[in-house]
Scaffold this motif. Structure first.
Motif, PDB file in Angstrom:
ATOM      1  N   ASN A   2     -74.808 -30.638  38.777  1.00 49.07           N
ATOM      2  CA  ASN A   2     -76.160 -30.472  39.325  1.00 49.07           C
ATOM      3  C   ASN A   2     -76.236 -30.691  40.827  1.00 49.07           C
ATOM      4  OD1 ASN A   2     -77.260 -29.874  36.826  1.00 49.07           O
ATOM      5  ND2 ASN A   2     -77.578 -32.032  36.325  1.00 49.07           N
ATOM      6  N   VAL A   3     -75.213 -31.326  41.389  1.00 52.43           N
ATOM      7  CA  VAL A   3     -75.257 -31.579  42.838  1.00 52.43           C
ATOM      8  C   VAL A   3     -75.131 -30.271  43.629  1.00 52.43           C
ATOM      9  CG1 VAL A   3     -74.414 -33.944  42.714  1.00 52.43           C
ATOM     10  CG2 VAL A   3     -72.766 -32.066  42.830  1.00 52.43           C
ATOM     11  N   HIS A   4     -74.507 -29.268  43.007  1.00 50.83           N
ATOM     12  CA  HIS A   4     -74.385 -27.954  43.669  1.00 50.83           C
ATOM     13  C   HIS A   4     -75.624 -27.129  43.327  1.00 50.83           C
ATOM     14  CE1 HIS A   4     -70.288 -28.857  44.829  1.00 50.83           C
ATOM     15  NE2 HIS A   4     -69.989 -29.122  43.551  1.00 50.83           N
ATOM     16  N   LYS A   5     -76.744 -27.570  43.893  1.00 54.26           N
ATOM     17  CA  LYS A   5     -78.035 -26.988  43.531  1.00 54.26           C
ATOM     18  C   LYS A   5     -78.128 -25.510  43.924  1.00 54.26           C
ATOM     19  CE  LYS A   5     -82.998 -27.706  44.235  1.00 54.26           C
ATOM     20  NZ  LYS A   5     -84.010 -28.518  44.955  1.00 54.26           N
ATOM     21  N   GLU A   6     -77.699 -25.186  45.138  1.00 55.55           N
ATOM     22  CA  GLU A   6     -77.827 -23.808  45.616  1.00 55.55           C
ATOM     23  C   GLU A   6     -76.972 -22.851  44.788  1.00 55.55           C
ATOM     24  OE1 GLU A   6     -77.394 -21.290  49.801  1.00 55.55           O
ATOM     25  OE2 GLU A   6     -77.197 -23.468  49.803  1.00 55.55           O
ATOM     26  N   MET A   7     -75.763 -23.284  44.421  1.00 54.21           N
ATOM     27  CA  MET A   7     -74.893 -22.449  43.588  1.00 54.21           C
ATOM     28  C   MET A   7     -75.526 -22.192  42.217  1.00 54.21           C
ATOM     29  SD  MET A   7     -72.131 -20.774  42.988  1.00 54.21           S
ATOM     30  CE  MET A   7     -71.007 -21.149  44.314  1.00 54.21           C
ATOM     31  N   ARG A   8     -76.100 -23.214  41.629  1.00 50.68           N
ATOM     32  CA  ARG A   8     -76.732 -23.060  40.310  1.00 50.68           C
ATOM     33  C   ARG A   8     -77.929 -22.096  40.376  1.00 50.68           C
ATOM     34  NH1 ARG A   8     -75.579 -26.570  36.263  1.00 50.68           N
ATOM     35  NH2 ARG A   8     -77.700 -26.445  35.441  1.00 50.68           N
ATOM     36  N   ILE A   9     -78.697 -22.170  41.481  1.00 47.72           N
ATOM     37  CA  ILE A   9     -79.842 -21.267  41.645  1.00 47.72           C
ATOM     38  C   ILE A   9     -79.364 -19.814  41.726  1.00 47.72           C
ATOM     39  CG2 ILE A   9     -81.643 -20.539  43.264  1.00 47.72           C
ATOM     40  CD1 ILE A   9     -82.433 -22.935  41.594  1.00 47.72           C
ATOM     41  N   LYS A  10     -78.270 -19.587  42.469  1.00 46.92           N
ATOM     42  CA  LYS A  10     -77.738 -18.226  42.594  1.00 46.92           C
ATOM     43  C   LYS A  10     -77.244 -17.695  41.255  1.00 46.92           C
ATOM     44  CE  LYS A  10     -76.454 -18.230  47.481  1.00 46.92           C
ATOM     45  NZ  LYS A  10     -75.346 -18.118  48.450  1.00 46.92           N
ATOM     46  N   ILE A  11     -76.608 -18.556  40.465  1.00 46.51           N
ATOM     47  CA  ILE A  11     -76.123 -18.133  39.142  1.00 46.51           C
ATOM     48  C   ILE A  11     -77.304 -17.769  38.243  1.00 46.51           C
ATOM     49  CG2 ILE A  11     -74.943 -18.914  37.048  1.00 46.51           C
ATOM     50  CD1 ILE A  11     -73.146 -20.612  38.890  1.00 46.51           C
ATOM     51  N   MET A  12     -78.348 -18.608  38.276  1.00 45.95           N
ATOM     52  CA  MET A  12     -79.530 -18.312  37.449  1.00 45.95           C
ATOM     53  C   MET A  12     -80.193 -16.999  37.885  1.00 45.95           C
ATOM     54  SD  MET A  12     -81.447 -21.749  36.327  1.00 45.95           S
ATOM     55  CE  MET A  12     -82.187 -20.799  35.035  1.00 45.95           C
ATOM     56  N   GLN A  13     -80.166 -16.739  39.188  1.00 44.46           N
ATOM     57  CA  GLN A  13     -80.739 -15.493  39.678  1.00 44.46           C
ATOM     58  C   GLN A  13     -79.935 -14.295  39.153  1.00 44.46           C
ATOM     59  OE1 GLN A  13     -82.503 -15.817  43.508  1.00 44.46           O
ATOM     60  NE2 GLN A  13     -81.699 -13.827  44.165  1.00 44.46           N
ATOM     61  N   ASN A  14     -78.608 -14.423  39.132  1.00 41.07           N
ATOM     62  CA  ASN A  14     -77.770 -13.347  38.601  1.00 41.07           C
ATOM     63  C   ASN A  14     -77.994 -13.152  37.098  1.00 41.07           C
ATOM     64  OD1 ASN A  14     -76.772 -13.043  41.124  1.00 41.07           O
ATOM     65  ND2 ASN A  14     -74.677 -13.651  40.667  1.00 41.07           N
ATOM     66  N   ILE A  15     -78.214 -14.247  36.390  1.00 39.18           N
ATOM     67  CA  ILE A  15     -78.511 -14.141  34.949  1.00 39.18           C
ATOM     68  C   ILE A  15     -79.815 -13.366  34.748  1.00 39.18           C
ATOM     69  CG2 ILE A  15     -79.180 -15.475  32.906  1.00 39.18           C
ATOM     70  CD1 ILE A  15     -77.248 -17.662  33.848  1.00 39.18           C
ATOM     71  N   GLY A  16     -80.817 -13.675  35.578  1.00 37.17           N
ATOM     72  CA  GLY A  16     -82.099 -12.963  35.477  1.00 37.17           C
ATOM     73  C   GLY A  16     -81.946 -11.476  35.763  1.00 37.17           C
ATOM     74  N   VAL A  17     -81.137 -11.126  36.779  1.00 33.57           N
ATOM     75  CA  VAL A  17     -80.903  -9.718  37.111  1.00 33.57           C
ATOM     76  C   VAL A  17     -80.205  -9.009  35.956  1.00 33.57           C
ATOM     77  CG1 VAL A  17     -79.633  -8.165  38.633  1.00 33.57           C
ATOM     78  CG2 VAL A  17     -80.908 -10.077  39.605  1.00 33.57           C
ATOM     79  N   ALA A  18     -79.219  -9.673  35.337  1.00 36.11           N
ATOM     80  CA  ALA A  18     -78.517  -9.071  34.192  1.00 36.11           C
ATOM     81  C   ALA A  18     -79.488  -8.831  33.031  1.00 36.11           C
ATOM     82  CB  ALA A  18     -77.362  -9.972  33.758  1.00 36.11           C
ATOM     83  N   PHE A  19     -80.409  -9.769  32.809  1.00 36.50           N
ATOM     84  CA  PHE A  19     -81.403  -9.579  31.748  1.00 36.50           C
ATOM     85  C   PHE A  19     -82.309  -8.368  32.056  1.00 36.50           C
ATOM     86  CE2 PHE A  19     -80.932 -14.177  30.340  1.00 36.50           C
ATOM     87  CZ  PHE A  19     -80.434 -13.838  29.098  1.00 36.50           C
ATOM     88  N   ILE A  20     -82.674  -8.179  33.339  1.00 33.61           N
ATOM     89  CA  ILE A  20     -83.493  -7.015  33.716  1.00 33.61           C
ATOM     90  C   ILE A  20     -82.719  -5.727  33.441  1.00 33.61           C
ATOM     91  CG2 ILE A  20     -84.495  -5.774  35.678  1.00 33.61           C
ATOM     92  CD1 ILE A  20     -85.312  -8.425  36.866  1.00 33.61           C
ATOM     93  N   LYS A  21     -81.415  -5.749  33.751  1.00 33.57           N
ATOM     94  CA  LYS A  21     -80.592  -4.561  33.526  1.00 33.57           C
ATOM     95  C   LYS A  21     -80.558  -4.167  32.050  1.00 33.57           C
ATOM     96  CE  LYS A  21     -78.714  -3.732  37.688  1.00 33.57           C
ATOM     97  NZ  LYS A  21     -78.806  -2.432  38.379  1.00 33.57           N
ATOM     98  N   THR A  22     -80.593  -5.150  31.178  1.00 33.40           N
ATOM     99  CA  THR A  22     -80.542  -4.868  29.737  1.00 33.40           C
ATOM    100  C   THR A  22     -81.931  -4.690  29.130  1.00 33.40           C
ATOM    101  OG1 THR A  22     -80.468  -7.250  29.274  1.00 33.40           O
ATOM    102  CG2 THR A  22     -78.357  -6.082  29.430  1.00 33.40           C
TER     103      THR A  22
END
Length: 597
Positions: A54-74
């Motif tokens: 959890n200390v790598h907050k910015e990295m986790r936010i970017k990963i969640m954003q990519n997950i959201g984009v993948a969900f939009i694609k599907t």
């Protein structure tokens, strides 16, 4: 080399001693995303999310954003909403806010679209505004410092971030305005009020102008004009944009006085607005002052060299002034910017027409518009085949050009070359039998009788009731001495008989209806007799019976045909000697001196 990269990453992440496996799984998920394998991408993003602390907050936010984009694609918008809502509640950013609006728009949730837009408006940009670039006093040292930082890399980055934010907000507002209320006008008003309450106040005016443009797209000119007139007392930039649109509207409605007034207002509000200068030039052009109009167009181009409207209009102005070379130079420059623009190519062609035939032919070194030969065919009698070949190369689906080329090669007795064009026409119009008949006729004219026969057989398979095709088959089989000739003769008789029966039926139907209108109903016996005769005719016409074909007796089949390409042109006769059936010297005795030694 995605497969090799994935295999290498897989070997590394299997090593339990390696502590950065989560980061590598992000890389693997990115590869799957590029390969459009969205389910695996989501799986590896989630595995990476579990392994990154959890200390790598910015990295986790970017990963969640990519997950959201993948969900939009599907198309899984609800799952995408969950990801973007989490981001906007913990660490909001512009991309996540805009994607959240898109998801709510996709599922049609009006209230959530409004809430998401309000969240997007409040995303902090974390940039300093222009206050620090204004000198508080006349200190020379401070002024030099401000000049130095006005356009440094940090300032450029701030401008880019602000421009991106404005783009997202404007796009989102234009997208949701027609969907959040009963009409797009009420939706725009709501967006304008929200924007005015934020630190993006200047965007409210742009949204109002977009509202007027939307009225224009809906052909509601009155509302568009009323909306634009509200900007007459605004600041100079907005006033110039509104006056420019108003000037063009009045110009389209042929109210030149009003168009000129608003063009003057636009130019006076912002002298560097190329659209305002172009509109001013248009009003002067309409009044016939071409020299002055050219000056306004030149000034617009000096302010913005990419203003294609001004460049096009100055070309028209030079054409009116009979300065053909200068006009042609303008349109050739424009053609380099707007490739394949029909209007530009038309003007280039018309200018070459004024210069002469040789110059007109030169247009095909720069032109790629396939319709130009057909536009000028009624004007130009010196068209050469090269024009049509060039047109066919750029646009091989123009039936008129294909037909012209096929006919040209037949006239010049190059039937083999005509085949490719008629085959192309048959591909474009597969239900038109004439193109396929022309292909077969070309084979026959070129002497390839076997290929012609095969082509006619294929045509007969697709169009079994085509009389012309059957006549060609009978003639070819007869000439080649094939046993199939009787089969095609029988089919030809049948098709002709059926055609004759149909024609008689149509004719008798017309005669019967006319007779019934004149005489009314006839007697019962005669009606029954006629009905019986019609019934027996129908029975004899059934394909399963042999009566209609045998009843014709020994009637000679008409195997005459008409070549769809016209009569064949005779080739020049050669000087070959005729074959002699008898020996010319049969009656003469040869002397011993003429015998071989």
């Amino acid at each position: 080399m995605y497969a090799e990269a994935l295999n290498t990453y897989q070997v590394i992440v299997k090593n339990k001693m390696f502590s950065n496996g989560g980061r590598l799984k992000v890389n693997m998920a990115n590869i799957y995303l590029k390969q459009r394998n969205y389910s695996k991408a989501i799986k590896f993003y989630r595995m990476a999310l579990d392994q990154i602390p959890n200390v790598h907050k910015e990295m986790r936010i970017k990963i969640m954003q990519n997950i959201g984009v993948a969900f939009i694609k599907t198309g899984q918008y609800t799952d995408g909403i969950s990801s973007f809502e989490h981001i906007m509640s913990t660490s909001p950013n512009l991309k996540a806010g805009f994607n959240l609006i898109l998801c709510y728009f996709a599922i049609g949730d009006r209230e959530q679209m409004k809430k998401a837009f309000q969240k997007l408006i409040t995303v902090p940009l974390e940039i300093d505004y222009d206050d620090k670039y204004i000198s508080p006093n006349d200190d020379p040292h401070t002024n030099l410092l401000i000049e130095a930082i006005k356009n440094d890399q940090l300032r450029q980055m701030e401008r880019e971030r602000k421009g991106m934010a404005e783009k997202y907000i404007m796009t989102a507002a234009k997208l949701i305005a027609p969907a959040i209320e009963t009409s797009f006008a009420i939706g725009y008003d709501w967006c304008v009020e929200v924007v005015k309450a934020s630190h993006y106040v200047e965007l409210a005016n742009d949204l109002e102008i977009n509202k007027a443009i939307t009225y224009l797209r809906q052909k509601d000119f009155y509302q568009a004009v009323e909306t634009l007139k509200m900007f007459e007392k605004k600041d100079s930039r907005v006033k110039s944009a509104a006056a420019t649109n108003l000037s063009f509207l009045y110009y389209l409605e042929n109210e030149l006085a009003q168009a000129a007034n608003y063009a003057d207002l636009a130019v006076n509000s912002d002298r560097y607005n190329p659209s305002a200068l172009t509109n001013k030039g248009n009003t002067v052009f309409a009044n016939g002052d071409y020299e002055k109009a050219a000056e306004f167009y030149k000034e617009a181009l000096r302010n913005d060299s990419s203003c294609t409207e001004a460049l096009y209009n100055i070309g028209l102005t030079y054409k009116k002034l009979n300065r053909i070379d200068e006009a042609l130079d303008c349109f050739l420059k424009l053609q380099a910017i707007l490739r394949n623009s029909a209007q530009v190519l038309y003007q280039i062609a018309s200018l070459y027409l004024l210069l002469g035939p040789d110059d007109y032919l030169a247009i095909w070194t720069v032109s790629s518009d396939p319709t130009l030969p057909m536009l000028f065919i009624t004007k130009i009698m010196f068209l050469s085949p090269s024009l049509f070949c060039q047109s066919y190369r750029y646009f091989p689906s123009n039936i008129e050009v294909i037909e012209w080329l096929g006919a040209y090669y037949i006239d010049t007795q190059f039937c083999e070359k005509a085949i490719q064009y008629f085959e192309r026409a048959a591909l474009i119009q597969p239900t038109q039998v004439k193109w396929q008949l022309m292909v077969a006729s070309c084979y026959r004219r070129s002497g390839n009788y076997q290929k012609a026969l095969d082509t006619y057989k294929e045509i007969h398979r697709k169009f079994p009731e085509n009389v012309e095709c059957l006549r060609f088959l009978v003639r070819l089989c007869t000439d080649m001495g094939l046993k199939e000739v009787q089969e095609y003769v029988t089919k030809l008789k049948r098709v002709e008989k059926l055609k004759e029966i149909r024609e008689q039926r149509v004719k008798s139907g017309r005669d019967g209806s006319a007779r019934s209108r004149r005489e009314g109903s006839g007697s019962g016996d005669s009606g029954g007799s006629a009905k019986g005769e019609r019934l027996s005719a129908k029975l004899r016409a059934l394909p399963g019976t042999n009566e209609p074909y045998e009843s014709s007796g020994n009637k000679e089949i008409d195997a005459s045909y008409v070549d769809p390409l016209g009569p064949q042109t005779e080739r020049p006769k050669t000087a070959a000697r005729k074959r002699m059936d008898e020996d010319e010297f049969a009656d003469e005795e040869l002397g011993e001196d003429l015998l071989p030694e």
